[in-house]
Design a protein around this motif. Structure first.
Motif, PDB file in Angstrom:
ATOM      1  N   PRO A 177     -25.799  28.686   2.838  1.00 51.96           N
ATOM      2  CA  PRO A 177     -27.115  28.294   2.303  1.00 51.96           C
ATOM      3  C   PRO A 177     -28.060  29.450   1.990  1.00 51.96           C
ATOM      4  O   PRO A 177     -28.657  29.458   0.902  1.00 51.96           O
ATOM      5  CB  PRO A 177     -27.670  27.367   3.388  1.00 51.96           C
ATOM      6  CG  PRO A 177     -26.456  26.717   3.956  1.00 51.96           C
ATOM      7  CD  PRO A 177     -25.434  27.813   3.979  1.00 51.96           C
ATOM      8  N   PRO A 178     -28.237  30.459   2.873  1.00 53.57           N
ATOM      9  CA  PRO A 178     -29.128  31.558   2.491  1.00 53.57           C
ATOM     10  C   PRO A 178     -28.605  32.350   1.304  1.00 53.57           C
ATOM     11  O   PRO A 178     -29.390  32.898   0.518  1.00 53.57           O
ATOM     12  CB  PRO A 178     -29.214  32.416   3.758  1.00 53.57           C
ATOM     13  CG  PRO A 178     -28.039  32.036   4.578  1.00 53.57           C
ATOM     14  CD  PRO A 178     -27.756  30.613   4.265  1.00 53.57           C
ATOM     15  N   LEU A 179     -27.273  32.427   1.142  1.00 56.92           N
ATOM     16  CA  LEU A 179     -26.704  33.100  -0.023  1.00 56.92           C
ATOM     17  C   LEU A 179     -27.039  32.345  -1.299  1.00 56.92           C
ATOM     18  O   LEU A 179     -27.341  32.945  -2.338  1.00 56.92           O
ATOM     19  CB  LEU A 179     -25.179  33.213   0.119  1.00 56.92           C
ATOM     20  CG  LEU A 179     -24.619  34.253   1.089  1.00 56.92           C
ATOM     21  CD1 LEU A 179     -23.095  34.277   0.997  1.00 56.92           C
ATOM     22  CD2 LEU A 179     -25.184  35.632   0.812  1.00 56.92           C
ATOM     23  N   TRP A 194     -26.526  39.341   2.657  1.00 63.39           N
ATOM     24  CA  TRP A 194     -25.297  39.308   3.449  1.00 63.39           C
ATOM     25  C   TRP A 194     -25.598  39.358   4.940  1.00 63.39           C
ATOM     26  O   TRP A 194     -24.838  38.811   5.756  1.00 63.39           O
ATOM     27  CB  TRP A 194     -24.386  40.453   3.036  1.00 63.39           C
ATOM     28  CG  TRP A 194     -23.831  40.253   1.656  1.00 63.39           C
ATOM     29  CD1 TRP A 194     -24.151  40.934   0.517  1.00 63.39           C
ATOM     30  CD2 TRP A 194     -22.868  39.261   1.265  1.00 63.39           C
ATOM     31  NE1 TRP A 194     -23.452  40.433  -0.557  1.00 63.39           N
ATOM     32  CE2 TRP A 194     -22.666  39.405  -0.128  1.00 63.39           C
ATOM     33  CE3 TRP A 194     -22.170  38.264   1.943  1.00 63.39           C
ATOM     34  CZ2 TRP A 194     -21.782  38.602  -0.842  1.00 63.39           C
ATOM     35  CZ3 TRP A 194     -21.294  37.453   1.235  1.00 63.39           C
ATOM     36  CH2 TRP A 194     -21.101  37.623  -0.133  1.00 63.39           C
ATOM     37  N   LEU A 195     -26.702  39.998   5.322  1.00 64.00           N
ATOM     38  CA  LEU A 195     -27.095  39.993   6.734  1.00 64.00           C
ATOM     39  C   LEU A 195     -27.544  38.593   7.163  1.00 64.00           C
ATOM     40  O   LEU A 195     -27.268  38.162   8.287  1.00 64.00           O
ATOM     41  CB  LEU A 195     -28.209  41.010   6.975  1.00 64.00           C
ATOM     42  CG  LEU A 195     -27.753  42.484   6.986  1.00 64.00           C
ATOM     43  CD1 LEU A 195     -28.953  43.416   7.080  1.00 64.00           C
ATOM     44  CD2 LEU A 195     -26.778  42.751   8.135  1.00 64.00           C
ATOM     45  N   LEU A 196     -28.232  37.883   6.269  1.00 62.03           N
ATOM     46  CA  LEU A 196     -28.592  36.491   6.555  1.00 62.03           C
ATOM     47  C   LEU A 196     -27.328  35.657   6.729  1.00 62.03           C
ATOM     48  O   LEU A 196     -27.237  34.811   7.638  1.00 62.03           O
ATOM     49  CB  LEU A 196     -29.445  35.910   5.431  1.00 62.03           C
ATOM     50  CG  LEU A 196     -30.823  36.539   5.200  1.00 62.03           C
ATOM     51  CD1 LEU A 196     -31.532  35.822   4.045  1.00 62.03           C
ATOM     52  CD2 LEU A 196     -31.674  36.478   6.451  1.00 62.03           C
ATOM     53  N   PHE A 197     -26.352  35.892   5.859  1.00 61.50           N
ATOM     54  CA  PHE A 197     -25.062  35.197   5.966  1.00 61.50           C
ATOM     55  C   PHE A 197     -24.407  35.512   7.312  1.00 61.50           C
ATOM     56  O   PHE A 197     -23.888  34.619   7.997  1.00 61.50           O
ATOM     57  CB  PHE A 197     -24.148  35.631   4.821  1.00 61.50           C
ATOM     58  CG  PHE A 197     -22.741  35.100   4.918  1.00 61.50           C
ATOM     59  CD1 PHE A 197     -22.416  33.854   4.399  1.00 61.50           C
ATOM     60  CD2 PHE A 197     -21.740  35.839   5.539  1.00 61.50           C
ATOM     61  CE1 PHE A 197     -21.115  33.355   4.491  1.00 61.50           C
ATOM     62  CE2 PHE A 197     -20.446  35.356   5.644  1.00 61.50           C
ATOM     63  CZ  PHE A 197     -20.135  34.112   5.110  1.00 61.50           C
ATOM     64  N   LEU A 254     -32.077  43.890  10.543  1.00 58.81           N
ATOM     65  CA  LEU A 254     -33.178  43.585   9.617  1.00 58.81           C
ATOM     66  C   LEU A 254     -34.491  44.192  10.115  1.00 58.81           C
ATOM     67  O   LEU A 254     -35.562  43.687   9.786  1.00 58.81           O
ATOM     68  CB  LEU A 254     -33.315  42.061   9.463  1.00 58.81           C
ATOM     69  CG  LEU A 254     -32.155  41.368   8.737  1.00 58.81           C
ATOM     70  CD1 LEU A 254     -32.309  39.854   8.804  1.00 58.81           C
ATOM     71  CD2 LEU A 254     -32.070  41.812   7.280  1.00 58.81           C
ATOM     72  N   TYR A 255     -34.406  45.288  10.870  1.00 56.70           N
ATOM     73  CA  TYR A 255     -35.611  45.947  11.387  1.00 56.70           C
ATOM     74  C   TYR A 255     -36.595  46.366  10.292  1.00 56.70           C
ATOM     75  O   TYR A 255     -37.795  46.486  10.551  1.00 56.70           O
ATOM     76  CB  TYR A 255     -35.233  47.162  12.243  1.00 56.70           C
ATOM     77  CG  TYR A 255     -34.582  48.289  11.488  1.00 56.70           C
ATOM     78  CD1 TYR A 255     -35.346  49.271  10.883  1.00 56.70           C
ATOM     79  CD2 TYR A 255     -33.189  48.373  11.391  1.00 56.70           C
ATOM     80  CE1 TYR A 255     -34.748  50.314  10.180  1.00 56.70           C
ATOM     81  CE2 TYR A 255     -32.599  49.401  10.689  1.00 56.70           C
ATOM     82  CZ  TYR A 255     -33.368  50.368  10.085  1.00 56.70           C
ATOM     83  OH  TYR A 255     -32.782  51.379   9.380  1.00 56.70           O
ATOM     84  N   LEU A 303     -36.299  32.150  14.086  1.00 52.79           N
ATOM     85  CA  LEU A 303     -35.911  33.402  13.444  1.00 52.79           C
ATOM     86  C   LEU A 303     -36.110  33.345  11.931  1.00 52.79           C
ATOM     87  O   LEU A 303     -36.683  34.270  11.334  1.00 52.79           O
ATOM     88  CB  LEU A 303     -34.454  33.727  13.774  1.00 52.79           C
ATOM     89  CG  LEU A 303     -34.005  35.156  13.472  1.00 52.79           C
ATOM     90  CD1 LEU A 303     -34.684  36.130  14.430  1.00 52.79           C
ATOM     91  CD2 LEU A 303     -32.486  35.282  13.584  1.00 52.79           C
ATOM     92  N   PHE A 304     -35.663  32.263  11.302  1.00 56.50           N
ATOM     93  CA  PHE A 304     -35.738  32.187   9.841  1.00 56.50           C
ATOM     94  C   PHE A 304     -37.164  31.901   9.357  1.00 56.50           C
ATOM     95  O   PHE A 304     -37.569  32.406   8.308  1.00 56.50           O
ATOM     96  CB  PHE A 304     -34.738  31.149   9.301  1.00 56.50           C
ATOM     97  CG  PHE A 304     -33.374  31.730   9.094  1.00 56.50           C
ATOM     98  CD1 PHE A 304     -32.934  32.080   7.836  1.00 56.50           C
ATOM     99  CD2 PHE A 304     -32.512  31.946  10.170  1.00 56.50           C
ATOM    100  CE1 PHE A 304     -31.687  32.629   7.627  1.00 56.50           C
ATOM    101  CE2 PHE A 304     -31.267  32.499   9.994  1.00 56.50           C
ATOM    102  CZ  PHE A 304     -30.838  32.843   8.710  1.00 56.50           C
TER     103      PHE A 304
END
Length: 312
Positions: A177-179, A194-197, A254-255, A303-304
């Motif tokens: 979904p985030p992709l 890709w980090l969200l994935f 994701l800093y 988080l999201f």
């Protein structure tokens, strides 16, 4: 004359009653289709879809407010594809759902809906959702097709019934979904996408393994080889902790999102990890699994949503 009027009135009452029954049946039917679509799952996944879309607009300077049709088509398309996948999942699992307490009341089990109607509904929903995504860009549509295929064919039709790897396959489809959201704005898919994935992919095994522990006896009765059924609770708890431990550093990649995000992500992750380690000492393993399941839901949502808030 009186008899004629009585007959006419009786006919009107019967017609009114028939219309009321028809209306009631139609309303119940629509509610049943909504039940099959698993709107709770769809809603939570739309949060991650929106996050991907919103972040892509931030990092590409895309004017989202001036292009609300992109937002609407993407969310509607993604949501309808997910609903279609869930409906097809219900159609395929109708032979085992009656064996599990949490699924035995599904319309596909009770017979409130014909199986052929459910199949058609799932296929139509999936097709409409993909077409909506394609209207935005071919890339989110392709990602949607991939996620749908993995969920329906690889997970539901195959691995769910033969291997504990079903959790991994489900995690792949659940992570797209985030992709989809990001690709609607930036088809090139930035590293952040890709980090969200990755976050979604690693988050799902501890989430679903905790659920599998809660419902272990049901999965066993249905013959579904979830890890707690096949390998026991001790192995499952170790696997859960390993996944959570891997998730903490991945979320911190994701800093660049800032100190507020980084701090809260670290606290959330370490808190989940501490709860995971506590499971090795808790005597009530089902209670621990319940706590882990609830924590996982809160973790993902916070988080999201946080990712969006720190960019406003």
């Amino acid at each position: 004359m009186d008899k004629t009027n009585t007959a006419i009135n009786a006919a009107k009452v019967l017609d009114a009653g028939a219309e009321e029954v028809t209306s009631s049946d139609t309303q119940k039917s629509w509610k049943d289709y909504v039940t099959l679509a698993k709107m709770g799952i769809v809603s939570s996944n739309l949060i991650t879809t929106f996050t991907g879309l919103f972040l892509a607009s931030v990092y590409t300077d895309f004017q989202l407010i001036q292009n609300l049709h992109i937002l609407i088509l993407t969310l509607l398309g993604a949501g309808i594809v997910m609903a279609g996948g869930c409906t097809l999942n219900n159609y395929i699992d109708r032979d085992i759902d009656h064996l599990m307490e949490r699924t035995m009341e599904r319309p596909t089990v009770t017979g409130r809906l014909k199986s052929t109607n459910v199949l058609v509904a799932g296929l139509i929903q999936s097709a409409v959702g993909i077409m909506m995504l394609a209207a935005v860009d071919p890339v989110p549509a392709v990602i949607g097709i991939f996620g749908l295929f993995v969920y329906v064919v690889i997970y539901t039709m195959w691995l769910k019934r033969v291997s504990t790897l079903n959790t991994v396959a489900g995690s792949v489809s659940g992570a797209v979904p985030p992709l989809i959201g990001w690709a609607a704005i930036d088809p090139g898919l930035h590293l952040y996408a890709w980090l969200l994935f990755a976050i979604m992919f690693i988050w799902q095994p501890p989430h679903f393994l905790a659920l599998a522990m809660k419902r272990c006896h049901e999965y066993k009765a249905a013959g579904i080889p979830m890890l707690p059924v096949v390998a026991g609770f001790a192995m499952t708890k170790r696997q859960i902790v390993v996944y959570v431990a891997a998730l903490v550093p991945i979320s911190l990649f994701l800093y660049p999102f800032g100190i507020i995000y980084t701090t809260i992500a670290a606290v959330l992750g370490l808190g989940w990890l501490a709860l995971g380690f506590a499971g090795f000492k808790m005597k009530d393993e089902i209670k621990w699994a319940r706590l882990m399941f609830v924590y996982s839901l809160n973790y993902l949502t916070i988080l999201f949503v946080l990712m969006v808030l720190v960019h406003i």
